[in-house]
Design a protein around this motif. Structure first.
Motif, PDB file in Angstrom:
ATOM      1  N   SER A  75       0.809  -1.216   0.000  1.00 41.23           N
ATOM      2  CA  SER A  75       0.000   0.000   0.000  1.00 41.23           C
ATOM      3  C   SER A  75       0.849   1.276   0.000  1.00 41.23           C
ATOM      4  O   SER A  75       0.299   2.371   0.000  1.00 41.23           O
ATOM      5  N   ASP A  76       2.155   1.134  -0.034  1.00 46.49           N
ATOM      6  CA  ASP A  76       3.039   2.292  -0.129  1.00 46.49           C
ATOM      7  C   ASP A  76       3.413   2.494  -1.593  1.00 46.49           C
ATOM      8  O   ASP A  76       4.180   1.700  -2.153  1.00 46.49           O
ATOM      9  N   PRO A  77       2.886   3.514  -2.254  1.00 40.80           N
ATOM     10  CA  PRO A  77       3.151   3.702  -3.683  1.00 40.80           C
ATOM     11  C   PRO A  77       4.638   3.767  -4.035  1.00 40.80           C
ATOM     12  O   PRO A  77       5.026   3.405  -5.140  1.00 40.80           O
ATOM     13  N   LYS A  78       5.468   4.200  -3.097  1.00 38.42           N
ATOM     14  CA  LYS A  78       6.907   4.283  -3.374  1.00 38.42           C
ATOM     15  C   LYS A  78       7.508   2.910  -3.669  1.00 38.42           C
ATOM     16  O   LYS A  78       8.524   2.810  -4.356  1.00 38.42           O
ATOM     17  N   ASN A  79       6.884   1.853  -3.165  1.00 38.37           N
ATOM     18  CA  ASN A  79       7.424   0.511  -3.387  1.00 38.37           C
ATOM     19  C   ASN A  79       7.139  -0.024  -4.789  1.00 38.37           C
ATOM     20  O   ASN A  79       7.698  -1.050  -5.174  1.00 38.37           O
ATOM     21  N   LEU A  80       6.300   0.661  -5.551  1.00 43.46           N
ATOM     22  CA  LEU A  80       6.090   0.244  -6.945  1.00 43.46           C
ATOM     23  C   LEU A  80       7.398   0.259  -7.725  1.00 43.46           C
ATOM     24  O   LEU A  80       7.636  -0.606  -8.560  1.00 43.46           O
ATOM     25  N   LYS A  81       8.232   1.228  -7.448  1.00 41.06           N
ATOM     26  CA  LYS A  81       9.536   1.304  -8.126  1.00 41.06           C
ATOM     27  C   LYS A  81      10.375   0.073  -7.802  1.00 41.06           C
ATOM     28  O   LYS A  81      11.075  -0.452  -8.665  1.00 41.06           O
ATOM     29  N   VAL A  82      10.281  -0.417  -6.571  1.00 42.04           N
ATOM     30  CA  VAL A  82      11.062  -1.576  -6.138  1.00 42.04           C
ATOM     31  C   VAL A  82      10.669  -2.828  -6.910  1.00 42.04           C
ATOM     32  O   VAL A  82      11.525  -3.662  -7.218  1.00 42.04           O
ATOM     33  N   ILE A  83       9.388  -2.970  -7.230  1.00 39.03           N
ATOM     34  CA  ILE A  83       8.905  -4.200  -7.861  1.00 39.03           C
ATOM     35  C   ILE A  83       8.615  -4.033  -9.353  1.00 39.03           C
ATOM     36  O   ILE A  83       7.931  -4.861  -9.955  1.00 39.03           O
ATOM     37  N   THR A  84       9.165  -2.974  -9.951  1.00 38.15           N
ATOM     38  CA  THR A  84       9.015  -2.727 -11.387  1.00 38.15           C
ATOM     39  C   THR A  84      10.386  -2.861 -12.042  1.00 38.15           C
ATOM     40  O   THR A  84      11.364  -2.333 -11.515  1.00 38.15           O
ATOM     41  N   PRO A  85      10.468  -3.562 -13.173  1.00 40.75           N
ATOM     42  CA  PRO A  85      11.768  -3.712 -13.842  1.00 40.75           C
ATOM     43  C   PRO A  85      12.440  -2.359 -14.093  1.00 40.75           C
ATOM     44  O   PRO A  85      11.776  -1.393 -14.486  1.00 40.75           O
ATOM     45  N   ASP A  86      13.748  -2.311 -13.869  1.00 37.95           N
ATOM     46  CA  ASP A  86      14.504  -1.067 -14.020  1.00 37.95           C
ATOM     47  C   ASP A  86      14.361  -0.455 -15.409  1.00 37.95           C
ATOM     48  O   ASP A  86      14.304   0.767 -15.551  1.00 37.95           O
ATOM     49  N   TYR A  87      14.319  -1.302 -16.449  1.00 37.48           N
ATOM     50  CA  TYR A  87      14.263  -0.785 -17.815  1.00 37.48           C
ATOM     51  C   TYR A  87      13.007   0.046 -18.076  1.00 37.48           C
ATOM     52  O   TYR A  87      12.944   0.794 -19.057  1.00 37.48           O
ATOM     53  N   MET A  88      11.999  -0.068 -17.191  1.00 41.75           N
ATOM     54  CA  MET A  88      10.769   0.698 -17.395  1.00 41.75           C
ATOM     55  C   MET A  88      10.903   2.150 -16.937  1.00 41.75           C
ATOM     56  O   MET A  88       9.987   2.946 -17.141  1.00 41.75           O
ATOM     57  N   GLY A  89      12.036   2.498 -16.334  1.00 42.46           N
ATOM     58  CA  GLY A  89      12.263   3.890 -15.959  1.00 42.46           C
ATOM     59  C   GLY A  89      11.177   4.465 -15.075  1.00 42.46           C
ATOM     60  O   GLY A  89      10.812   5.628 -15.211  1.00 42.46           O
ATOM     61  N   PHE A  90      10.662   3.657 -14.157  1.00 38.91           N
ATOM     62  CA  PHE A  90       9.542   4.061 -13.304  1.00 38.91           C
ATOM     63  C   PHE A  90       9.961   5.182 -12.369  1.00 38.91           C
ATOM     64  O   PHE A  90      10.934   5.073 -11.639  1.00 38.91           O
ATOM     65  N   ASN A  91       9.217   6.277 -12.392  1.00 43.56           N
ATOM     66  CA  ASN A  91       9.532   7.416 -11.545  1.00 43.56           C
ATOM     67  C   ASN A  91       8.229   8.075 -11.094  1.00 43.56           C
ATOM     68  O   ASN A  91       7.405   8.457 -11.925  1.00 43.56           O
ATOM     69  N   ILE A  92       8.052   8.196  -9.778  1.00 46.71           N
ATOM     70  CA  ILE A  92       6.858   8.852  -9.248  1.00 46.71           C
ATOM     71  C   ILE A  92       7.073  10.361  -9.295  1.00 46.71           C
ATOM     72  O   ILE A  92       8.073  10.869  -8.788  1.00 46.71           O
ATOM     73  N   LEU A  93       6.117  11.060  -9.896  1.00 43.14           N
ATOM     74  CA  LEU A  93       6.191  12.523  -9.980  1.00 43.14           C
ATOM     75  C   LEU A  93       5.508  13.195  -8.797  1.00 43.14           C
ATOM     76  O   LEU A  93       5.984  14.204  -8.291  1.00 43.14           O
ATOM     77  N   SER A  94       4.362  12.631  -8.378  1.00 44.47           N
ATOM     78  CA  SER A  94       3.637  13.234  -7.259  1.00 44.47           C
ATOM     79  C   SER A  94       2.589  12.269  -6.722  1.00 44.47           C
ATOM     80  O   SER A  94       2.229  11.294  -7.377  1.00 44.47           O
ATOM     81  N   GLY A  95       2.136  12.550  -5.505  1.00 43.10           N
ATOM     82  CA  GLY A  95       1.014  11.827  -4.922  1.00 43.10           C
ATOM     83  C   GLY A  95       1.360  10.677  -4.007  1.00 43.10           C
ATOM     84  O   GLY A  95       0.461  10.034  -3.472  1.00 43.10           O
TER      85      GLY A  95
END
Length: 153
Positions: free
Chosen positions: A24-44
């Protein structure tokens, strides 16, 4: 109008509280998303999850094309489930239900994603070649990453 469904389940040897705190912590989406997807949270993602929360990301899902993705957390039942829906992004429809339930020795996590591809017939033709394999790859990565973080059931 073709709506597709991706359904995944995973058991982990952790408590409901641990699973909920992580998922439930949106910041952890980056942890479980492949690096090549360049996942970056902008806000929220600056406070605990709540219904009505808008989260903005940048992702690079295919061909190195950066895409803005905006989701809304529409439903939350603490330690049981939450739903995120795309408000802006690469899909015509994205409705992702996340369920967590206690089982003997851990938790069962279940994801049910209903989605629609844009571009009509062209999108339907691309689905089995590009979209479905990419989603399978992303969720397989998540499964492996969660097992590395929390152990195998």
């Amino acid at each position: 109008m073709k709506i597709y469904t991706l359904h995944k389940k995973q058991n982990l040897p952790i408590s409901v509280n641990t699973a909920w705190d992580f998922l439930s912590d949106p910041k952890n989406l980056k942890v479980i998303t492949p690096d090549y997807m360049g996942f970056n949270i902008l806000s929220g993602a600056d406070r605990p999850m709540f219904a009505g929360q808008i989260i903005q990301y940048i992702v690079t899902p295919v061909f190195g094309i950066k895409t803005k993705w905006v989701t809304e957390i529409t439903h939350v039942i603490d330690k049981h489930y939450f739903v995120d829906e795309q408000r802006f992004g690469p899909y015509q429809l994205w409705h992702h239900k996340h369920f967590i339930k206690e089982i003997e020795g851990g938790v069962e996590m279940e994801d049910i994603i209903d989605y629609k591809i844009p571009f009509g017939l062209l999108g339907q033709l691309a689905h089995p070649i590009l979209v479905k394999p990419k989603l399978e790859e992303i969720f397989n990565y998540r499964k492996e990453k969660l097992e590395k973080l929390f152990g195998s059931y």
